[in-house]
Design an enzyme around this catalytic site. Sequence first.
Site, PDB file in Angstrom:
ATOM      1  N   CYS A  66       0.835  -1.199   0.000  1.00 59.85           N
ATOM      2  CA  CYS A  66       0.000   0.000   0.000  1.00 59.85           C
ATOM      3  C   CYS A  66       0.870   1.250   0.000  1.00 59.85           C
ATOM      4  CB  CYS A  66      -0.851   0.048   1.259  1.00 59.85           C
ATOM      5  SG  CYS A  66      -1.831  -1.421   1.528  1.00 59.85           S
TER       6      CYS A  66
ATOM      7  N   ARG B 143       4.055   0.356  -7.199  1.00 62.33           N
ATOM      8  CA  ARG B 143       4.124  -0.606  -6.084  1.00 62.33           C
ATOM      9  C   ARG B 143       3.031  -1.657  -6.164  1.00 62.33           C
ATOM     10  NH1 ARG B 143       6.322   2.248  -1.187  1.00 62.33           N
ATOM     11  NH2 ARG B 143       4.771   1.188   0.053  1.00 62.33           N
TER      12      ARG B 143
ATOM     13  N   TRP C  33      -3.377  -2.266  -1.273  1.00 64.33           N
ATOM     14  CA  TRP C  33      -3.155  -3.640  -1.706  1.00 64.33           C
ATOM     15  C   TRP C  33      -3.847  -4.463  -0.634  1.00 64.33           C
ATOM     16  CZ3 TRP C  33      -0.896  -6.886  -5.254  1.00 64.33           C
ATOM     17  CH2 TRP C  33      -0.509  -8.156  -4.819  1.00 64.33           C
TER      18      TRP C  33
ATOM     19  N   ASN D  82      -0.823   1.776   6.258  1.00 62.94           N
ATOM     20  CA  ASN D  82      -0.082   0.658   5.658  1.00 62.94           C
ATOM     21  C   ASN D  82       0.287  -0.287   6.786  1.00 62.94           C
ATOM     22  OD1 ASN D  82      -0.130   1.988   3.261  1.00 62.94           O
ATOM     23  ND2 ASN D  82       2.084   2.315   3.107  1.00 62.94           N
ATOM     24  N   GLY D  83       0.267  -1.594   6.507  1.00 63.31           N
ATOM     25  CA  GLY D  83       0.650  -2.566   7.538  1.00 63.31           C
ATOM     26  C   GLY D  83      -0.541  -3.431   7.921  1.00 63.31           C
TER      27      GLY D  83
ATOM     28  N   GLU E 291      14.524 -24.779  -7.533  1.00 63.25           N
ATOM     29  CA  GLU E 291      14.263 -23.338  -7.533  1.00 63.25           C
ATOM     30  C   GLU E 291      15.521 -22.557  -7.934  1.00 63.25           C
ATOM     31  OE1 GLU E 291      11.804 -21.602  -7.653  1.00 63.25           O
ATOM     32  OE2 GLU E 291      12.283 -19.618  -6.903  1.00 63.25           O
TER      33      GLU E 291
ATOM     34  N   LYS F  30      15.517 -20.032 -11.102  1.00 69.01           N
ATOM     35  CA  LYS F  30      15.845 -18.615 -10.920  1.00 69.01           C
ATOM     36  C   LYS F  30      16.941 -18.204 -11.891  1.00 69.01           C
ATOM     37  CE  LYS F  30      13.407 -17.271  -9.298  1.00 69.01           C
ATOM     38  NZ  LYS F  30      12.113 -17.523  -8.787  1.00 69.01           N
TER      39      LYS F  30
ATOM     40  N   GLU G  40      15.775 -18.410 -15.775  1.00 70.87           N
ATOM     41  CA  GLU G  40      14.749 -17.478 -16.251  1.00 70.87           C
ATOM     42  C   GLU G  40      15.260 -16.047 -16.369  1.00 70.87           C
ATOM     43  OE1 GLU G  40      11.260 -16.976 -13.777  1.00 70.87           O
ATOM     44  OE2 GLU G  40      12.414 -17.247 -11.957  1.00 70.87           O
TER      45      GLU G  40
ATOM     46  N   HIS H 244      23.174 -42.001 -13.147  1.00 79.68           N
ATOM     47  CA  HIS H 244      22.214 -42.675 -14.028  1.00 79.68           C
ATOM     48  C   HIS H 244      22.087 -41.954 -15.369  1.00 79.68           C
ATOM     49  CE1 HIS H 244      21.163 -45.404 -10.820  1.00 79.68           C
ATOM     50  NE2 HIS H 244      21.188 -44.346 -10.015  1.00 79.68           N
TER      51      HIS H 244
ATOM     52  N   LYS I  50       4.257 -11.916 -15.506  1.00 78.94           N
ATOM     53  CA  LYS I  50       4.166 -12.094 -14.049  1.00 78.94           C
ATOM     54  C   LYS I  50       3.024 -13.035 -13.679  1.00 78.94           C
ATOM     55  CE  LYS I  50       5.255 -11.386  -9.795  1.00 78.94           C
ATOM     56  NZ  LYS I  50       6.363 -12.237  -9.341  1.00 78.94           N
TER      57      LYS I  50
HETATM   58  C1  F6R Z   1       9.325 -17.970 -11.363  1.00 83.48           C
HETATM   59  C2  F6R Z   1       7.930 -17.599 -11.210  1.00 83.48           C
HETATM   60  C3  F6R Z   1       6.909 -18.497 -11.789  1.00 83.48           C
HETATM   61  C4  F6R Z   1       5.660 -18.563 -10.887  1.00 83.48           C
HETATM   62  C5  F6R Z   1       4.557 -19.364 -11.595  1.00 83.48           C
HETATM   63  C6  F6R Z   1       3.317 -19.491 -10.737  1.00 83.48           C
HETATM   64  O1  F6R Z   1      10.181 -17.033 -10.782  1.00 83.48           O
HETATM   65  O2  F6R Z   1       7.609 -16.584 -10.654  1.00 83.48           O
HETATM   66  O3  F6R Z   1       7.411 -19.770 -12.023  1.00 83.48           O
HETATM   67  O4  F6R Z   1       6.013 -19.153  -9.687  1.00 83.48           O
HETATM   68  O5  F6R Z   1       4.216 -18.744 -12.795  1.00 83.48           O
HETATM   69  O6  F6R Z   1       2.759 -18.245 -10.493  1.00 83.48           O
HETATM   70  P1  F6R Z   1       1.757 -18.028  -9.301  1.00 83.48           P
HETATM   71  O7  F6R Z   1       2.515 -18.260  -8.051  1.00 83.48           O
HETATM   72  O8  F6R Z   1       1.287 -16.624  -9.464  1.00 83.48           O
HETATM   73  O9  F6R Z   1       0.651 -19.040  -9.475  1.00 83.48           O
END
Ligand code: F6R
Length: 607
Positions: A2, A27, A75, A101-102, A481, A485, A488, A504, A602
Amino acid sequence: MCGIVGYIGCEPAGPYLIDGLAKLEYRGYDSAGICLNDGKELVVKKAKGQLAVLKEMTDNGKSLSGTVGIGHTRWATHGEPSDVNAHPHLSESGRFAVVHNGIIENYQQLKDYLISKGVVFRSMTDTEVIAQLIEFYYHDSLIDTVIKVLGKLEGSYALGVISRENPDEIIAVRKESPLIIGLGEKENFIASDVTAILSKTRKIYRLENNEIAVLRRDSVKIINTDKEEVHKEVETVTWDVDAAEKGGYEHFMFKEIMEQPDAIRKTISPHIKNGRVVLDEIKLTHEQIKSFNKINIVACGSAYHVGVVAKYIFEKMLRIPVEADLASEFRYRDPIINDKVLTVVISQSGETADTKEAMKEAQRRGSYALSIVNVVGSAIAMESDDVIYTWAGPEISVATTKAYSTQLAVVYLLALYFGDILGTIVPDEYKALINQLESLPEKVQTVLGHKERLQYLASKFFNSKDIFFIGRNIDYALSLEGSLKLKEISYIHSEAYAAGELKHGTISLIEQGTPVIALVTHEELIGKIVSNIEEVKTRGAEVMCIACDTHPEIKDVAQTVFIPKVCDMLLPSLAVVPLQLFAYYVASLKGCDIDKPRNLAKSVTVE
Ligand code: F6R
């Protein structure tokens, strides 16, 4: 997260407030509002959706008169995104307006008390409680009343308060949530973020916890909760707007990595009361929990990787079979699932198409769906049978970091909560785990302190074509992970392997100089992973390890980043941080578009 703005001066406040809110849009928010004192009333305009709606409603702020006001981009945390839940919130008679906020952790008790005294609430928010408390306790001094109310609030807050009777004052308060005061000529400002005031002034005070600022047109006085004056140095902000949005960092991803201790704290702390995990928000009964014979986890991408970590944790601690499934596979494979299976759905956005459909598939087959979601009011949150929210705040970088960490935090809470009910965790272990969980944010902060070392290691590897990640048990789940990271955001080909699988097939890929990142945190299997490291080293691999500081000897095996030792369950939260930083620095050295990697979005709302 927020955003807060506030203005007191000689110019119309409306246009400034709208302009300030526009600077906070980056934000992330789901509704926006402003409140001005027009000399007679506190006039509030607020609306769900984009700021454009509020702009049109108020003619860019010009349709409201008054030279003092507060504004907010929300938010959602408590209560879905809606017009009525948007800030500012008025007290019952409209005498006081608050932006916040909070999170107020004890808002329900406070609300119940006020309702018992006849106070009528309009919204579902925790914030409205603050406005109502101020009106309830007010006699003749706003500052005295605000201090009294602060004494009743538990949680985190940055507040802006104005009153109908006093158009010459804004009161601002900070506890655990940032708030700054901007100093102008015959005008002063409040803001949660310097971006909102940079067009007006670069001279600021940063409020510290439990400090209160009383702003008038020509003065700002800062006091503590004992009403003693606090003398502060004026700070001059030198950042440009772009740098300011990112908190002075170059990328949102880095900012979000650094925000993890706070995000984890905000997710955990409302759920631990008197040494016990409390999940008041879920309807799932103890009897239901005892009736499940399997847990099924569905998610995509990084959220799925949290699911893989959860599989190890739940099986070990709850002694229930757990399946972690990619949502896109689960939904089309005619899964064997029924009302004896609990489906745990993990999603930052709460809108991922495959995850949502997998959840619905499970529900159609009689399974109870418990979701772990970051975006309040999102489709998955609304359609699941129960939801536990993560308090990561908006995540702007496409590559998730703080959402991943807060999802892990909820997994720990669930493991403790279920384990207690099922009797699979003995009281001493429970107590020790709670203690360690509470100190997790500090430990994550310690790991963040290794960033220069990760930057150095990234400089050694950033020219690589392929990088492999290996681990066993939870370390394997984590290596998935680390690998995602890296690939990507840096576009370096990378794969994660269960270290026991190397022989294997995969080991044939190892040649002179192949980088291998080995996770060496899982106590029981250290000997085994060290043997795997030796195997790849013999074939020329250049190895980097993540290990606990209780095993300093690992540095003799390979270059190592050490993390503090905590119990196995919590280690992923510490070990993931070097992986995130490593990926970030590699991508940065390669000059990649870190916050918006090519071809990625995203929120993936199509399958
Ligand atoms: C990787 C990443 C994606 C999300 C995936 C699921 O850094 O952000 O792999 O984890 O697209 O997204 P949500 O969590 O929004 O369902």
